[in-house]
Structures are given as C-alpha cells and as structure tokens.
Scaffold this motif. Structure first.
Motif, PDB file in Angstrom:
ATOM      1  N   VAL A 183      -7.222   6.376   1.639  1.00 22.23           N
ATOM      2  CA  VAL A 183      -7.295   5.924   3.021  1.00 22.23           C
ATOM      3  C   VAL A 183      -6.503   4.630   3.109  1.00 22.23           C
ATOM      4  O   VAL A 183      -6.806   3.655   2.414  1.00 22.23           O
ATOM      5  N   MET A 184      -5.461   4.642   3.924  1.00 24.48           N
ATOM      6  CA  MET A 184      -4.625   3.464   4.125  1.00 24.48           C
ATOM      7  C   MET A 184      -5.113   2.743   5.369  1.00 24.48           C
ATOM      8  O   MET A 184      -5.435   3.386   6.377  1.00 24.48           O
ATOM      9  N   ILE A 185      -5.192   1.416   5.295  1.00 26.87           N
ATOM     10  CA  ILE A 185      -5.635   0.617   6.431  1.00 26.87           C
ATOM     11  C   ILE A 185      -4.564  -0.419   6.759  1.00 26.87           C
ATOM     12  O   ILE A 185      -3.881  -0.924   5.871  1.00 26.87           O
ATOM     13  N   SER A 186      -4.431  -0.716   8.045  1.00 27.78           N
ATOM     14  CA  SER A 186      -3.401  -1.666   8.451  1.00 27.78           C
ATOM     15  C   SER A 186      -3.666  -2.191   9.850  1.00 27.78           C
ATOM     16  O   SER A 186      -4.253  -1.490  10.684  1.00 27.78           O
ATOM     17  N   ALA A 187      -3.211  -3.406  10.097  1.00 23.88           N
ATOM     18  CA  ALA A 187      -3.268  -3.967  11.442  1.00 23.88           C
ATOM     19  C   ALA A 187      -2.183  -3.351  12.323  1.00 23.88           C
ATOM     20  O   ALA A 187      -2.252  -3.426  13.540  1.00 23.88           O
ATOM     21  N   LEU A 193       1.264   8.462   6.006  1.00 17.53           N
ATOM     22  CA  LEU A 193       0.933   9.843   5.667  1.00 17.53           C
ATOM     23  C   LEU A 193       2.021  10.472   4.792  1.00 17.53           C
ATOM     24  O   LEU A 193       1.724  11.208   3.852  1.00 17.53           O
ATOM     25  N   ARG A 194       3.287  10.152   5.068  1.00 17.20           N
ATOM     26  CA  ARG A 194       4.381  10.648   4.221  1.00 17.20           C
ATOM     27  C   ARG A 194       4.301  10.067   2.816  1.00 17.20           C
ATOM     28  O   ARG A 194       4.697  10.710   1.846  1.00 17.20           O
ATOM     29  N   ALA A 195       3.793   8.840   2.697  1.00 15.98           N
ATOM     30  CA  ALA A 195       3.651   8.214   1.371  1.00 15.98           C
ATOM     31  C   ALA A 195       2.541   8.883   0.561  1.00 15.98           C
ATOM     32  O   ALA A 195       2.467   8.706  -0.652  1.00 15.98           O
ATOM     33  N   GLY A 196       1.688   9.656   1.242  1.00 17.81           N
ATOM     34  CA  GLY A 196       0.648  10.388   0.535  1.00 17.81           C
ATOM     35  C   GLY A 196      -0.775  10.050   0.923  1.00 17.81           C
ATOM     36  O   GLY A 196      -1.716  10.582   0.341  1.00 17.81           O
ATOM     37  N   ALA A 197      -0.954   9.175   1.902  1.00 19.78           N
ATOM     38  CA  ALA A 197      -2.310   8.843   2.346  1.00 19.78           C
ATOM     39  C   ALA A 197      -2.948  10.054   3.025  1.00 19.78           C
ATOM     40  O   ALA A 197      -2.271  10.815   3.712  1.00 19.78           O
ATOM     41  N   ASP A 198      -4.232  10.215   2.811  1.00 21.13           N
ATOM     42  CA  ASP A 198      -4.977  11.274   3.486  1.00 21.13           C
ATOM     43  C   ASP A 198      -5.362  10.856   4.896  1.00 21.13           C
ATOM     44  O   ASP A 198      -5.469  11.692   5.794  1.00 21.13           O
ATOM     45  N   ARG A 199      -5.599   9.566   5.075  1.00 20.94           N
ATOM     46  CA  ARG A 199      -5.982   9.008   6.369  1.00 20.94           C
ATOM     47  C   ARG A 199      -5.274   7.660   6.528  1.00 20.94           C
ATOM     48  O   ARG A 199      -5.015   6.967   5.553  1.00 20.94           O
ATOM     49  N   GLY A 211       0.793  -1.216   0.000  1.00 18.16           N
ATOM     50  CA  GLY A 211       0.000   0.000   0.000  1.00 18.16           C
ATOM     51  C   GLY A 211       0.830   1.273   0.000  1.00 18.16           C
ATOM     52  O   GLY A 211       0.416   2.293  -0.565  1.00 18.16           O
ATOM     53  N   MET A 212       1.994   1.241   0.626  1.00 19.50           N
ATOM     54  CA  MET A 212       2.879   2.416   0.626  1.00 19.50           C
ATOM     55  C   MET A 212       3.333   2.723  -0.799  1.00 19.50           C
ATOM     56  O   MET A 212       3.294   3.872  -1.242  1.00 19.50           O
ATOM     57  N   GLU A 213       3.777   1.682  -1.513  1.00 23.39           N
ATOM     58  CA  GLU A 213       4.219   1.855  -2.900  1.00 23.39           C
ATOM     59  C   GLU A 213       3.068   2.330  -3.782  1.00 23.39           C
ATOM     60  O   GLU A 213       3.241   3.210  -4.629  1.00 23.39           O
ATOM     61  N   LEU A 214       1.893   1.739  -3.580  1.00 26.20           N
ATOM     62  CA  LEU A 214       0.713   2.113  -4.353  1.00 26.20           C
ATOM     63  C   LEU A 214       0.359   3.581  -4.120  1.00 26.20           C
ATOM     64  O   LEU A 214       0.066   4.334  -5.055  1.00 26.20           O
ATOM     65  N   CYS A 215       0.415   4.001  -2.897  1.00 29.79           N
ATOM     66  CA  CYS A 215       0.108   5.383  -2.536  1.00 29.79           C
ATOM     67  C   CYS A 215       1.106   6.349  -3.188  1.00 29.79           C
ATOM     68  O   CYS A 215       0.709   7.352  -3.792  1.00 29.79           O
ATOM     69  N   ARG A 216       2.396   6.044  -3.083  1.00 35.11           N
ATOM     70  CA  ARG A 216       3.422   6.909  -3.697  1.00 35.11           C
ATOM     71  C   ARG A 216       3.232   6.985  -5.209  1.00 35.11           C
ATOM     72  O   ARG A 216       3.346   8.059  -5.807  1.00 35.11           O
ATOM     73  N   LEU A 217       2.929   5.841  -5.824  1.00 30.86           N
ATOM     74  CA  LEU A 217       2.693   5.804  -7.271  1.00 30.86           C
ATOM     75  C   LEU A 217       1.504   6.678  -7.646  1.00 30.86           C
ATOM     76  O   LEU A 217       1.562   7.463  -8.599  1.00 30.86           O
ATOM     77  N   ALA A 218       0.418   6.577  -6.898  1.00 36.04           N
ATOM     78  CA  ALA A 218      -0.774   7.381  -7.183  1.00 36.04           C
ATOM     79  C   ALA A 218      -0.467   8.874  -7.085  1.00 36.04           C
ATOM     80  O   ALA A 218      -0.935   9.660  -7.923  1.00 36.04           O
ATOM     81  N   ARG A 219       0.309   9.268  -6.116  1.00 36.86           N
ATOM     82  CA  ARG A 219       0.625  10.689  -5.933  1.00 36.86           C
ATOM     83  C   ARG A 219       1.564  11.223  -7.017  1.00 36.86           C
ATOM     84  O   ARG A 219       1.528  12.406  -7.351  1.00 36.86           O
ATOM     85  N   ARG A 220       2.419  10.361  -7.579  1.00 35.88           N
ATOM     86  CA  ARG A 220       3.369  10.787  -8.614  1.00 35.88           C
ATOM     87  C   ARG A 220       2.724  10.980  -9.981  1.00 35.88           C
ATOM     88  O   ARG A 220       3.242  11.725 -10.797  1.00 35.88           O
ATOM     89  N   GLN A 221       1.629  10.290 -10.245  1.00 30.52           N
ATOM     90  CA  GLN A 221       1.007  10.355 -11.561  1.00 30.52           C
ATOM     91  C   GLN A 221      -0.025  11.484 -11.599  1.00 30.52           C
ATOM     92  O   GLN A 221      -0.939  11.513 -10.776  1.00 30.52           O
ATOM     93  N   PRO A 222       0.097  12.399 -12.553  1.00 29.18           N
ATOM     94  CA  PRO A 222      -0.848  13.518 -12.627  1.00 29.18           C
ATOM     95  C   PRO A 222      -2.320  13.073 -12.691  1.00 29.18           C
ATOM     96  O   PRO A 222      -3.176  13.715 -12.086  1.00 29.18           O
TER      97      PRO A 222
END
Length: 130
Positions: free
Chosen positions: A81-85, A96-102, A62-73
């Motif tokens: 929203v990132m979820i984790s145990a 949050l640094r990777a770009g998640a809003d929550r 999810g961290m990689e996915l989030c960073r990828l989403a933020r890099r692409q216009p």
C-alpha cells in the motif's frame, strides 16, 4: 513469510505512530522505519506479509522500493500500500505501475488503510495460492 508482520516505511514519525497503533489494534505486528533503503533491507530479512510505504522518503523513494520488492522473488508477493500527500491521477497511475496494490492519499483514515491493506493481503494470498 511472516503472515502477521507489516513493514511501515515513512519518514514522518507521527504517521508511523498512527499506523502502528491502527495496525496493532487490528491484530498485526509492525516494524517501522524512516528510510526506503532500510525498508529494502528489511523486506528480505523480516519477510513481512505487507508493506506500507510513503512515496517521498530519503535515499530511496516509495516508487523505487515498490519496484525493488516486485523484482525480487522473495518479496514479489508482499502486499503493498503506497501512501502520499500527492493524489493526482498521474501519481496514482505511477504508483500502481510501480507495483503497489493500493495507493492512498494523506491524510489517511487509519480504518481505511487497515481495510485496504487487509484486502490487498487477501488478494495477494489468493493469487499466490492459485
């Protein structure tokens, strides 16, 4: 952008099912996938307004996915929203640094998730419109 579509990326089918029901009851359409790489492809094709992603998934976390989403216009404004145990301060900070809003802890309250996602979408939309 599909203003009603939420992409759910989680390798746990039960979690995807619970989130799908909660989001559809709240009026959203959903698309669920079990792999991060699949979600990455669908972000640009389906153009969802929101992404819910688990941190730990096969082939792309999810961290990689989030960073990828933020890099692409085309996907930079999607509400994430990132979820984790794992809910330690350093995990939340990393998300949050990777770009998640929550960043929300599992087990999830479906009602809380819908509220947090809706708020993140509202904030992203206001920010984009400004």
């Amino acid at each position: 952008m599909n203003t009603n579509l939420i992409l759910i990326a989680d390798d746990d089918a039960d979690t995807r099912d619970v989130l799908t029901v909660a989001l559809e009851q709240a009026g959203y359409q959903t698309l669920g996938v079990n792999r991060g790489a699949t979600a990455a492809r669908l972000l640009t094709v389906a153009k969802p307004v929101g992404l819910i992603t688990d941190v730990r998934m096969p082939d792309m976390n999810g961290m990689e996915l989030c960073r990828l989403a933020r890099r692409q216009p085309a996907t930079a404004d999607v509400a994430i929203v990132m979820i984790s145990a794992s809910y330690h301060d350093h995990d939340v900070d990393a998300g949050l640094r990777a770009g998640a809003d929550r960043y929300l802890a599992k087990p999830l309250s479906p009602r809380q998730l819908v509220t947090e996602l809706h708020n993140a979408i509202s904030e992203r939309y206001q920010f984009s419109a400004a």
